[in-house]
Design a protein around this motif. Structure first.
Motif, PDB file in Angstrom:
ATOM      1  N   ALA A   1       3.184 -16.990 -38.290  1.00  0.00           N
ATOM      2  CA  ALA A   1       3.414 -16.190 -37.177  1.00  0.00           C
ATOM      3  C   ALA A   1       2.777 -14.844 -37.742  1.00  0.00           C
ATOM      4  CB  ALA A   1       5.065 -15.778 -37.239  1.00  0.00           C
ATOM      5  N   LEU A   2       2.679 -14.460 -39.074  1.00  0.00           N
ATOM      6  CA  LEU A   2       2.279 -13.338 -39.598  1.00  0.00           C
ATOM      7  C   LEU A   2       0.821 -13.391 -39.877  1.00  0.00           C
ATOM      8  CD1 LEU A   2       5.118 -11.828 -41.597  1.00  0.00           C
ATOM      9  CD2 LEU A   2       4.618 -11.214 -39.159  1.00  0.00           C
ATOM     10  N   VAL A   3       0.403 -14.495 -40.230  1.00  0.00           N
ATOM     11  CA  VAL A   3      -0.948 -14.515 -40.594  1.00  0.00           C
ATOM     12  C   VAL A   3      -1.894 -15.256 -39.782  1.00  0.00           C
ATOM     13  CG1 VAL A   3      -2.594 -15.288 -42.458  1.00  0.00           C
ATOM     14  CG2 VAL A   3      -0.319 -14.489 -43.142  1.00  0.00           C
ATOM     15  N   GLN A   4      -1.441 -16.539 -39.243  1.00  0.00           N
ATOM     16  CA  GLN A   4      -2.162 -17.389 -38.465  1.00  0.00           C
ATOM     17  C   GLN A   4      -1.997 -16.800 -36.671  1.00  0.00           C
ATOM     18  OE1 GLN A   4      -1.956 -21.678 -38.990  1.00  0.00           O
ATOM     19  NE2 GLN A   4      -0.648 -21.151 -40.692  1.00  0.00           N
ATOM     20  N   LEU A   5      -0.719 -16.156 -36.632  1.00  0.00           N
ATOM     21  CA  LEU A   5      -0.488 -15.526 -35.518  1.00  0.00           C
ATOM     22  C   LEU A   5      -0.249 -16.892 -34.027  1.00  0.00           C
ATOM     23  CD1 LEU A   5      -2.430 -12.318 -35.164  1.00  0.00           C
ATOM     24  CD2 LEU A   5      -0.376 -12.374 -35.785  1.00  0.00           C
ATOM     25  N   LEU A   6       0.285 -17.603 -34.603  1.00  0.00           N
ATOM     26  CA  LEU A   6       0.425 -18.950 -33.835  1.00  0.00           C
ATOM     27  C   LEU A   6       1.910 -19.014 -33.254  1.00  0.00           C
ATOM     28  CD1 LEU A   6      -1.107 -21.661 -35.810  1.00  0.00           C
ATOM     29  CD2 LEU A   6      -2.171 -20.364 -33.711  1.00  0.00           C
ATOM     30  N   GLY A   7       2.028 -19.397 -32.091  1.00  0.00           N
ATOM     31  CA  GLY A   7       3.548 -19.667 -31.602  1.00  0.00           C
ATOM     32  C   GLY A   7       4.015 -18.383 -30.953  1.00  0.00           C
ATOM     33  N   LEU A   8       3.138 -16.953 -30.634  1.00  0.00           N
ATOM     34  CA  LEU A   8       3.570 -15.913 -30.363  1.00  0.00           C
ATOM     35  C   LEU A   8       4.388 -15.805 -29.096  1.00  0.00           C
ATOM     36  CD1 LEU A   8       0.484 -13.721 -31.279  1.00  0.00           C
ATOM     37  CD2 LEU A   8       2.649 -14.295 -32.679  1.00  0.00           C
ATOM     38  N   CYS A   9       4.219 -16.898 -28.012  1.00  0.00           N
ATOM     39  CA  CYS A   9       4.971 -16.616 -26.716  1.00  0.00           C
ATOM     40  C   CYS A   9       6.248 -16.798 -27.134  1.00  0.00           C
ATOM     41  CB  CYS A   9       4.356 -17.809 -25.875  1.00  0.00           C
ATOM     42  SG  CYS A   9       5.100 -17.787 -24.281  1.00  0.00           S
ATOM     43  N   PRO A  10       6.946 -18.010 -27.557  1.00  0.00           N
ATOM     44  CA  PRO A  10       8.392 -18.016 -27.834  1.00  0.00           C
ATOM     45  C   PRO A  10       8.916 -16.987 -28.707  1.00  0.00           C
ATOM     46  CG  PRO A  10       7.060 -19.765 -28.863  1.00  0.00           C
ATOM     47  CD  PRO A  10       6.228 -19.046 -28.063  1.00  0.00           C
ATOM     48  N   LEU A  11       7.970 -16.513 -29.715  1.00  0.00           N
ATOM     49  CA  LEU A  11       8.256 -15.668 -30.823  1.00  0.00           C
ATOM     50  C   LEU A  11       8.651 -14.205 -30.286  1.00  0.00           C
ATOM     51  CD1 LEU A  11       8.452 -14.605 -33.850  1.00  0.00           C
ATOM     52  CD2 LEU A  11       5.987 -14.101 -33.714  1.00  0.00           C
ATOM     53  N   LEU A  12       7.745 -13.753 -29.170  1.00  0.00           N
ATOM     54  CA  LEU A  12       7.954 -12.588 -28.494  1.00  0.00           C
ATOM     55  C   LEU A  12       9.063 -12.662 -27.455  1.00  0.00           C
ATOM     56  CD1 LEU A  12       4.168 -11.292 -28.278  1.00  0.00           C
ATOM     57  CD2 LEU A  12       6.168 -10.698 -29.985  1.00  0.00           C
ATOM     58  N   ALA A  13       9.242 -13.886 -26.665  1.00  0.00           N
ATOM     59  CA  ALA A  13      10.074 -13.765 -25.680  1.00  0.00           C
ATOM     60  C   ALA A  13      11.657 -14.020 -25.993  1.00  0.00           C
ATOM     61  CB  ALA A  13       9.662 -14.962 -24.896  1.00  0.00           C
ATOM     62  N   VAL A  14      11.758 -14.769 -27.261  1.00  0.00           N
ATOM     63  CA  VAL A  14      13.273 -15.217 -27.350  1.00  0.00           C
ATOM     64  C   VAL A  14      14.027 -14.148 -28.149  1.00  0.00           C
ATOM     65  CG1 VAL A  14      14.297 -17.007 -28.621  1.00  0.00           C
ATOM     66  CG2 VAL A  14      12.742 -17.597 -27.079  1.00  0.00           C
ATOM     67  N   THR A  15      13.162 -13.370 -29.202  1.00  0.00           N
ATOM     68  CA  THR A  15      13.631 -12.711 -30.103  1.00  0.00           C
ATOM     69  C   THR A  15      14.477 -11.429 -29.578  1.00  0.00           C
ATOM     70  OG1 THR A  15      11.682 -11.675 -30.422  1.00  0.00           O
ATOM     71  CG2 THR A  15      12.217 -13.539 -31.930  1.00  0.00           C
ATOM     72  N   THR A  16      15.053 -11.481 -28.657  1.00  0.00           N
ATOM     73  CA  THR A  16      16.076 -10.462 -28.227  1.00  0.00           C
ATOM     74  C   THR A  16      17.356 -10.189 -29.070  1.00  0.00           C
ATOM     75  OG1 THR A  16      17.038 -11.826 -26.501  1.00  0.00           O
ATOM     76  CG2 THR A  16      15.080 -10.472 -25.877  1.00  0.00           C
ATOM     77  N   SER A  17      17.716 -11.324 -29.929  1.00  0.00           N
ATOM     78  CA  SER A  17      18.856 -11.281 -30.526  1.00  0.00           C
ATOM     79  C   SER A  17      18.712 -12.047 -31.813  1.00  0.00           C
ATOM     80  CB  SER A  17      20.213 -11.550 -30.134  1.00  0.00           C
ATOM     81  OG  SER A  17      19.981 -13.053 -29.827  1.00  0.00           O
ATOM     82  N   ALA A  18      19.374 -11.788 -33.066  1.00  0.00           N
ATOM     83  CA  ALA A  18      18.974 -12.610 -34.089  1.00  0.00           C
ATOM     84  C   ALA A  18      19.676 -14.142 -34.037  1.00  0.00           C
ATOM     85  CB  ALA A  18      19.893 -11.945 -35.552  1.00  0.00           C
ATOM     86  N   VAL A  19      20.751 -14.262 -33.288  1.00  0.00           N
ATOM     87  CA  VAL A  19      21.110 -15.616 -33.093  1.00  0.00           C
ATOM     88  C   VAL A  19      20.071 -16.476 -32.190  1.00  0.00           C
ATOM     89  CG1 VAL A  19      23.046 -16.810 -31.893  1.00  0.00           C
ATOM     90  CG2 VAL A  19      23.397 -14.810 -33.043  1.00  0.00           C
ATOM     91  N   ALA A  20      19.600 -15.711 -31.048  1.00  0.00           N
ATOM     92  CA  ALA A  20      18.411 -16.594 -30.228  1.00  0.00           C
ATOM     93  C   ALA A  20      17.295 -16.898 -31.520  1.00  0.00           C
ATOM     94  CB  ALA A  20      17.971 -15.639 -29.134  1.00  0.00           C
ATOM     95  N   GLY A  21      16.704 -15.816 -32.141  1.00  0.00           N
ATOM     96  CA  GLY A  21      15.802 -16.100 -32.857  1.00  0.00           C
ATOM     97  C   GLY A  21      16.173 -17.374 -33.891  1.00  0.00           C
ATOM     98  N   LEU A  22      17.510 -17.219 -34.750  1.00  0.00           N
ATOM     99  CA  LEU A  22      17.925 -18.203 -35.479  1.00  0.00           C
ATOM    100  C   LEU A  22      17.864 -19.632 -34.879  1.00  0.00           C
ATOM    101  CD1 LEU A  22      18.956 -19.314 -38.162  1.00  0.00           C
ATOM    102  CD2 LEU A  22      21.296 -18.262 -37.367  1.00  0.00           C
TER     103      LEU A  22
END
Length: 214
Positions: A21-42
């Protein structure tokens, strides 16, 4: 045949130096869309971790039996099979979290980080290193999901671990911590907040790297 890197090198690359995520910048769509809470991200992070680890394992096992000209479709089928299993299990046992993640759970199939590790690493190395690579890649991606989700939840709602019962059961209903009463900075939980949060995390990583090398 490529030389097999050490487990330490694989872990360091997956968790930090070559983080999906931080270097290759892959999977950004779910990374940006889902992370409205820590539990959803987990929740999404654990699902991704299981898929990338299991798919790396299977791809490494079958690497000598898959013709070169069909390897990508075969790898996608392997990944899709594991995503389907996890999606069905989550729908049965963690239905509220399943509804929270929504479309982004089946979209794990399209995560370039998973296919990339299957093609670039698992298909070229033995089972042991491939398994370690899957764990490192999944843990690195999950860590960013959790950190970004926690940051946005904290800034947006002033809470942490809200909705923990969706993942850990009713016993976790009291795990939520309200640090600030009421909504704080609503931009943080809106789409622009996701980009700003990720940019801050990227800036922090680059600053730490520059300070370490300097």
């Amino acid at each position: 045949m490529q030389p097999t890197p050490s487990a330490r090198t694989i872990l360091r690359d997956g968790l930090w130096h070559n983080n999906a995520a931080l270097v290759q910048l892959l999977g950004l769509c779910p990374l940006l869309a889902v992370t409205t809470s820590a539990v959803a991200g987990l929740g999404l992070g654990l699902a991704t971790l299981l898929v990338v680890t299991a798919s790396n394992l299977v791809v490494s096992l079958i690497r000598h039996y898959v013709p070169q000209d069909v390897r990508i479709p075969v790898f996608i089928l392997v990944i899709a099979a594991f995503v389907t299993v996890i999606e069905l299990l989550m729908a049965a046992w963690l239905h509220e979290l399943y509804r929270t993640l929504g479309l982004f759970l089946p979209l794990i199939v399209t995560n370039c980080a998973i296919l990339g590790r299957a093609e670039a690493f698992a298909s070229r190395h033995p089972v042991g290193p491939a398994l370690v690579d899957g764990l490192a890649t999944g843990l690195g991606f999950a860590a960013v999901l959790i950190a970004l989700g926690a940051l946005r939840e904290l800034l947006g709602h002033g809470t942490l671990l809200a909705g923990a019962e969706q993942l850990f059961g009713e016993a976790a209903a009291g795990w939520s911590v309200e640090l600030v009463e009421g909504d704080v900075f609503l931009l943080a939980i809106l789409p622009p907040g996701a980009f700003i949060g990720l940019a801050l995390m990227l800036a922090l990583k680059n600053w730490l790297e520059a300070r370490r090398s300097g």
